[in-house]
Design a protein around this motif. Sequence first.
Motif, short mmCIF file in Angstrom:
data_model
loop_
_atom_site.label_atom_id
_atom_site.label_comp_id
_atom_site.label_asym_id
_atom_site.label_seq_id
_atom_site.Cartn_x
_atom_site.Cartn_y
_atom_site.Cartn_z
N ALA A 249 -16.30 17.29 4.14
CA ALA A 249 -16.89 16.72 5.00
C ALA A 249 -16.75 15.39 5.58
CB ALA A 249 -18.75 15.69 4.53
N ASN A 250 -15.83 14.70 4.76
CA ASN A 250 -15.27 13.23 5.03
C ASN A 250 -14.51 13.50 6.07
OD1 ASN A 250 -14.60 9.98 4.82
ND2 ASN A 250 -12.79 11.16 4.23
N GLU A 251 -13.42 14.76 6.04
CA GLU A 251 -12.77 15.58 6.82
C GLU A 251 -13.48 15.37 8.54
OE1 GLU A 251 -8.87 15.91 7.86
OE2 GLU A 251 -9.66 15.52 6.00
N PHE A 252 -14.18 15.95 8.61
CA PHE A 252 -15.24 16.09 9.58
C PHE A 252 -15.49 15.00 10.12
CE2 PHE A 252 -15.34 20.34 8.35
CZ PHE A 252 -14.93 20.98 9.09
N HIS A 253 -16.24 14.25 9.07
CA HIS A 253 -16.68 12.97 9.13
C HIS A 253 -17.67 12.91 10.71
CE1 HIS A 253 -16.00 8.85 7.96
NE2 HIS A 253 -16.42 8.56 9.30
N LEU A 254 -18.76 13.76 11.03
CA LEU A 254 -19.63 13.88 11.63
C LEU A 254 -20.67 13.22 10.50
CD1 LEU A 254 -19.31 17.44 12.86
CD2 LEU A 254 -18.40 15.16 13.74
N VAL B 8 -21.53 22.51 16.05
CA VAL B 8 -22.77 22.90 17.23
C VAL B 8 -23.53 21.33 17.28
CG1 VAL B 8 -22.85 24.89 16.07
CG2 VAL B 8 -24.40 23.23 14.88
N ASP B 9 -24.43 21.20 18.25
CA ASP B 9 -25.10 19.69 18.88
C ASP B 9 -26.24 20.80 18.59
OD1 ASP B 9 -22.52 18.52 19.97
OD2 ASP B 9 -22.17 18.80 21.05
N VAL B 10 -27.36 20.19 18.02
CA VAL B 10 -29.19 20.16 17.36
C VAL B 10 -29.68 19.22 18.27
CG1 VAL B 10 -30.07 20.46 15.58
CG2 VAL B 10 -27.71 20.97 14.92
N PHE B 11 -30.43 19.50 18.46
CA PHE B 11 -31.77 18.83 19.30
C PHE B 11 -31.11 18.30 21.07
CE2 PHE B 11 -32.84 18.19 14.60
CZ PHE B 11 -34.13 18.59 15.00
N ALA B 12 -29.60 19.52 21.24
CA ALA B 12 -29.89 19.03 22.58
C ALA B 12 -29.81 20.35 24.06
CB ALA B 12 -28.32 18.85 22.42
N SER B 13 -30.49 20.09 24.75
CA SER B 13 -30.04 21.08 25.47
C SER B 13 -28.97 21.36 26.03
CB SER B 13 -31.00 20.25 26.93
OG SER B 13 -30.82 19.22 27.38
N ARG B 14 -27.69 20.30 26.41
CA ARG B 14 -26.66 20.86 26.44
C ARG B 14 -25.39 20.21 25.84
NH1 ARG B 14 -24.25 16.10 27.73
NH2 ARG B 14 -25.74 14.64 28.29
N ALA B 15 -24.36 20.69 25.81
CA ALA B 15 -22.70 20.46 24.57
C ALA B 15 -22.74 19.18 24.41
CB ALA B 15 -22.57 20.86 25.23
N TYR B 16 -22.72 18.21 23.41
CA TYR B 16 -21.75 17.01 23.44
C TYR B 16 -23.33 16.23 24.07
CZ TYR B 16 -17.48 19.07 24.42
OH TYR B 16 -16.91 19.65 23.72
N ALA B 17 -24.66 16.74 23.27
CA ALA B 17 -25.80 15.61 23.30
C ALA B 17 -26.11 16.05 22.14
CB ALA B 17 -26.70 16.63 24.32
N GLY B 18 -27.82 15.68 21.55
CA GLY B 18 -27.59 15.97 20.58
C GLY B 18 -27.41 15.09 19.23
N ASN B 19 -27.52 15.92 17.89
CA ASN B 19 -26.36 15.28 17.00
C ASN B 19 -25.48 16.76 16.27
OD1 ASN B 19 -25.60 14.19 14.68
ND2 ASN B 19 -27.96 13.89 13.96
N PRO B 20 -24.45 16.07 16.62
CA PRO B 20 -23.10 16.92 16.04
C PRO B 20 -23.49 17.95 14.62
CG PRO B 20 -21.86 15.26 16.76
CD PRO B 20 -23.33 15.03 17.25
N LEU B 21 -23.02 18.69 14.16
CA LEU B 21 -23.08 18.93 12.38
C LEU B 21 -21.68 19.79 12.40
CD1 LEU B 21 -24.65 19.99 9.73
CD2 LEU B 21 -25.59 21.88 11.39
N ALA B 22 -21.08 19.98 11.39
CA ALA B 22 -19.70 20.85 11.57
C ALA B 22 -20.90 21.64 10.56
CB ALA B 22 -18.86 20.55 10.29
#
Length: 297
Positions: A46-51, A15-29
């Motif tokens: 966490a290392n595999e997702f590397h977010l 999910v993208d957090v603190f974002a009004s649209r996809a591909y903004a804000g901070n991505p989170l697994a």
Amino acid sequence: MTGRGDAEYLDYEVVDVFASRAYAGNPLAVVLDADELTTEQCQALANEFHLSETSFLCAPTQEGANSGADYKVRIFTPYAELPFAGHPSVGAAHTLVRAGRLAAGTVHQECGAGVLPIEVDDGGATLTGGRPTLEDGPDPAVLAEAMGLSAADAVGLPAHVAGCGLPFAYLAVRREVVDEARPDPAALGGLGVGEGVSVLCWDAGSSTAYARVFANDLEWGEDPATGSAALGTGVWLVANGLVAPQATSSYTIRQGEWMGRPSLLSCTVTAEGGAAVSATVQGAVVPVAAGRIRVPW
């Protein structure tokens, strides 16, 4: 948070957090049903997702009437576990509600900072931080130079180390130099800046800070949206007399713009007697991906 159907795989969402649209804000697994994972397995995933962070959702361990926790979250960067962080908390709570595992409204998250209330609605969530903390920080001129700026770029406000779960140092500089900040890890190592540095400028007219946040646990990389630093900003604002000393004040953080991931964090801080006593941060959450991932080892 039980219910895993295949012991070799776990369901996850991004999910993208603190974002009004996809591909903004901070991505989170967000990894679901993570109760049986070891610390080493969480770290490998966490290392595999590397977010910047991954949230692992589990059943609460502090169950009972005195706790009231609905779930437990463990938060990992690619390099380390954190006791608390803002965007992993907001994103995790919203994901649980959107998936139908918890009802909308106030949910209670157990984490390393205790049991924290999070208000979840259709669009996002509002997190109440932990107990505010405030300490003296480094000389702003010295900190400015460690951030690749000049001593003259600091605007004369103390660089307190403040937080509501995770402490950050706050360096107030001229607006035109915020985007020029480049951290020097060697210079920062001995300065005592907590978990990282927020380089910001404050606009009193709009009650908005334009900020860039650099985190030690990201090996001094830049974070596009930092809920924990946004909460600490309120503590810093009160300490410097930039908001009311005896009231609840609203303020906004703009972050991530230099990185091409614009983020908006809507915050409040409540002060009594010139000191912050609580703070909240609110933001939107946008789902962008879902899948299954193999359990390590």
